[in-house]
Scaffold this active site. Structure first.
Site, mmCIF file in Angstrom:
data_model
loop_
_atom_site.group_PDB
_atom_site.id
_atom_site.type_symbol
_atom_site.label_atom_id
_atom_site.label_comp_id
_atom_site.label_asym_id
_atom_site.label_seq_id
_atom_site.Cartn_x
_atom_site.Cartn_y
_atom_site.Cartn_z
ATOM 1 C CB ALA B 10 -29.569 -13.367 -18.611
ATOM 2 C CB ALA B 11 -32.815 -16.681 -16.445
ATOM 3 C CD GLU B 34 -28.032 -10.787 -8.351
ATOM 4 O OE1 GLU B 34 -28.739 -11.553 -9.014
ATOM 5 O OE2 GLU B 34 -26.844 -11.054 -8.019
ATOM 6 C CB SER B 40 -29.838 -7.137 -16.697
ATOM 7 O OG SER B 40 -31.091 -7.663 -16.408
ATOM 8 C CB CYS B 44 -20.579 -13.652 -22.471
ATOM 9 S SG CYS B 44 -22.188 -14.315 -22.099
ATOM 10 C CB VAL B 81 -33.303 -16.359 -1.773
ATOM 11 C CG1 VAL B 81 -34.347 -17.390 -1.350
ATOM 12 C CG2 VAL B 81 -33.982 -15.149 -2.402
ATOM 13 C CG ASP B 290 -26.134 -19.982 -16.544
ATOM 14 O OD1 ASP B 290 -26.655 -20.008 -17.672
ATOM 15 O OD2 ASP B 290 -25.131 -19.299 -16.265
ATOM 16 C CG ASN B 312 -31.021 -12.828 -22.340
ATOM 17 O OD1 ASN B 312 -31.621 -11.883 -21.855
ATOM 18 N ND2 ASN B 312 -29.706 -12.948 -22.265
ATOM 19 C CD1 TRP B 441 -18.228 -24.804 -56.425
ATOM 20 C CD2 TRP B 441 -20.043 -25.610 -55.376
ATOM 21 N NE1 TRP B 441 -18.970 -25.534 -57.332
ATOM 22 C CE2 TRP B 441 -20.081 -26.039 -56.724
ATOM 23 C CE3 TRP B 441 -21.084 -25.998 -54.536
ATOM 24 C CZ2 TRP B 441 -21.109 -26.830 -57.241
ATOM 25 C CZ3 TRP B 441 -22.100 -26.786 -55.039
ATOM 26 C CH2 TRP B 441 -22.120 -27.198 -56.377
#
Lengths: 459, 459
Positions: B10-11, B34, B40, B44, B81, B290, B312, B441
């Site tokens: 994501a990031a 990666e 991506s 979750c 890496v 993360d 994200n 209410w």
């Protein structure tokens, strides 16, 4: 001390209850005059009762006079107030069904909560049998009785395509009637912008309701005092029953007769504590609910927004103050929601039309997204539209049309409007995310991003 | 110019996309390393894939390397890496499956988005076959394969009763396993207060999941390198599969090796634009997701909140800035949501425990209400708990446990927390009302009223 309440629905009874909580019966006598047969009912629930979602009318009644009696609140049903004497500090009332004669009741505090009356146009035949408003539970009971008494086939014409009109049209379809909906605007639900209203039109058509927009009514045709058709410029629409959903106006006759000035919307004007503006003879006179006008926090203008949620809040505020406490009603931002079959429609803040009228230059952004992660079962599409001030990016309004789990998202947007957030600030909002509840970019955030781009493009 | 991204989830991919939007391929080369097989994806979503709500793994993948290639973003899967040379402005990588040999890639901008690694306790046997984490889609695939390969009867032990643990326990039950959930706190879902967690416990039990709270684990018992049982102080829990849901910690090994200082939560520290704090050799080095720590806007403290929604947003902010634009990430307020069977659990702001730790004196108010008007079909009960600062009434946090249509109400509360509203101001909020969506209410307003009373009582 003595409190007299005119009107025994949401605003009046909330005020009475809150005042009683703060003042014992030795300090404050409370008398409520209510013209109808019921107290504290959910007028908003009437279409669902007529449509059969709710089978028991009693379920719509929050609290009965007997329950209020336990709180030492004296509720007099079927008592109509006929006059307010501000100099003598008295109200004059009469029994609707009972023996003739004037009842006079003195007050130290007067709570004016007379609600609203349906807008009834001066059409010939509008008083015919079979023509109904949908304002009070008594109105609802009348429609219910008519439907029970008139077996199929029956043709209904609903005049007015706003919340109540659309809800009533759906209720009529559920009861097996052929329904035609007439709306004078280009799209139904003119409380949202026409591009969103067009989506509501589709849902209405999907229910099998015929719909005529840009429609005008010239009168009601009758036979023996009973409705036979609705006359338009071009034709006659046969109708066994006509429901008027043309909105309501503040019920201020008594107030006007007593010399109380009205605001520009026709509603009573109050301060933040729901005390009538003006002082002098108006000291100790309070008002709340569908008969008052409120300040719109975004336009800064007075507005008349007859909704149970405001009536309850305003009545509560008035009651706290009458009882010696301190509370204020901070105004409204035009939040509303409804459901048309499976379609949910919600709005907050200003629409384009309202933003223009208030003098704002604005940009808009509309996005389509889903209620859940796209891959999660039950993900349903929704459209969110944001309206932001040109240059500043201030969120002025938002509208949502979608399937399940769409409309309640308006509340997050309402809180953002309330707090005068910019759409750029909103892109950083920490909204909840999990696949059963939202895509990883919640539709609200996607809309905020797009609106931010639109604002930047104007610089 | 050259941008190297470490981590293609994501990031990292949000950053790459946003940077590309603002810089053509002649201005900016983008290379992504990666370690895993996917880009991506929705981590979750893993429990829902394993549980069978989602049948196609591909549905969890938002965008593939091929799609990124069309944007001229060079994604190298299965490339790990192994080092960052800040002086030479190079990263060192290796192919996980391919021929040995060092790959060196120079950078002008480095985006560190290495994510998180599961917390794995030093228990004997924790590396046994049949013991799984749930961090990456590769982890999910491994569990999926195990379940397919091991027909019933099978016994699962899930260790950790937080979001992922509870979601995985439910997924395992759906797959027909006997499941025991172990949680070291007095109640599951310790991200909400114990009084709310007790309601979650009931829902978990209702699913047929055995649950042990205040539970400790001493080790994993194995046979031939395969898990056989989970050892506790008192007994052995037979297990064919063990799932670890003990949370994650920032994956900062590479950063630490390169001499980049870590924050007190163990995450990387960035400024508002997601640039690493420190300057000098760290110029041009960005981080998101993360692996970073964020500022909690209500406690003012750094926190590590590994959620896709933040990853994200942060990645997008970093990418806009790398591409020459301007954007900031304003911090978090601890909003989260999950679903346990039909039970929805949501939170925002600070829990009682967190409020105390931050130094707040506070009051709480819990109310039970319904998702719709009480008389409207499908009205379901929910509990809302608010935490407000003693004296000021500032809303510090909120929690919701309920059935359908409960949890997303947390967003309105999140926007209120974000804007530092007091609970008294909240009582006037113009939230949406109609019988299918709320009682007159809204539960949020009822909770705000009760919390206001609690604040007043302290004066």
């Amino acid at each position: 001390m003595k409190l007299v309440v005119i009107g025994g629905d949401a605003a009046g009874m909330s005020a009475a209850s809150q005042a009683r909580k703060r003042s014992g019966v030795d300090d404050l006598q409370i008398t409520v005059f209510e013209r109808g047969h019921f107290t504290s009912y959910s007028a908003c629930g009437i279409p669902y009762w007529i449509g059969g979602h709710v089978t028991d009318r009693a379920a719509l009644i929050t609290r009965t006079p007997q329950e209020f009696a336990k709180q030492d609140i004296d509720v007099r049903l079927r008592h109509e107030v006929t006059g307010i004497d501000l100099d003598r500090r008295e109200v004059v009332a009469r029994r609707v069904d009972g023996p003739a004669g004037e009842i006079r009741e003195g007050f130290d505090h007067l709570m004016y909560a007379a609600g609203a009356v349906p807008v009834t146009p001066p059409w010939p035949g509008v008083d015919a049998r079979g023509v109904f408003g949908v304002q009070t539970l008594d109105d609802g009971a009348a429609i219910h009785a008519w439907l029970d008494a008139h077996p199929a086939p029956r043709r209904a014409v609903v005049i007015g395509g706003g919340y109540i009109g659309v809800e009533m049209a759906e209720a009529m379809v559920r009861r097996g009637l052929d329904v035609t909906l007439l709306e004078k605007s280009p799209e139904p639900m003119s409380t949202v912008d026409p591009d969103m209203g067009a989506r509501v039109r589709k849902a209405i058509l999907g229910l099998g309701i015929a719909i005529r927009t840009n429609a005008h009514v010239h009168g009601i045709e009758t036979t023996d005092g009973r409705v036979r058709a609705v006359r338009t410029p071009d034709d006659e629409l046969p109708a066994d029953i006509v429901v008027l959903g043309l909105g309501v106006r503040p019920n201020t006759t008594l107030a006007a007769d007593a010399g109380i000035p009205l605001g520009e919307t026709g509603g009573l004007r109050t301060d933040l504590r729901m005390r009538l503006l003006g002082g002098g003879r108006l000291d100790g006179v309070w008002a709340a609910g569908d008969c008052v006008e409120s300040v719109h926090r975004i336009s800064g203008r007075p507005v008349h927004v007859p909704l149970g949620t405001h009536a309850n809040k305003q009545g509560r505020v008035a009651g706290i103050n009458i009882g010696g406490g301190y509370a204020t009603f901070p105004g409204v931002i035009g939040t509303a929601v409804t459901k048309v079959c499976e379609l949910e429609v919600a709005r907050t803040g200003l629409t384009e039309h309202e933003a223009r009228a208030a003098g704002y230059a604005y940009v808009t952004a509309s996005v389509e997204s889903t209620s859940r992660a796209g891959y999660y079962p039950g993900a349903a599409t929704m459209t969110i539209k944001l309206i932001a001030e040109k240059r500043t990016g201030l969120l002025l309004g938002a509208q949502i049309v979608g399937r399940e789990e769409a409309a309640k998202r308006i509340d997050a947007l309402a809180v953002a409007v309330w707090n005068q957030m910019t759409v750029e600030e909103m892109t950083g909002l920490d909204l909840s995310y999990a696949p059963p509840f939202a895509p990883v970019w919640d539709p609200v955030l996607i809309a905020a991003r797009k609106a931010t781009d639109a604002v930047h493009a104007t610089h």
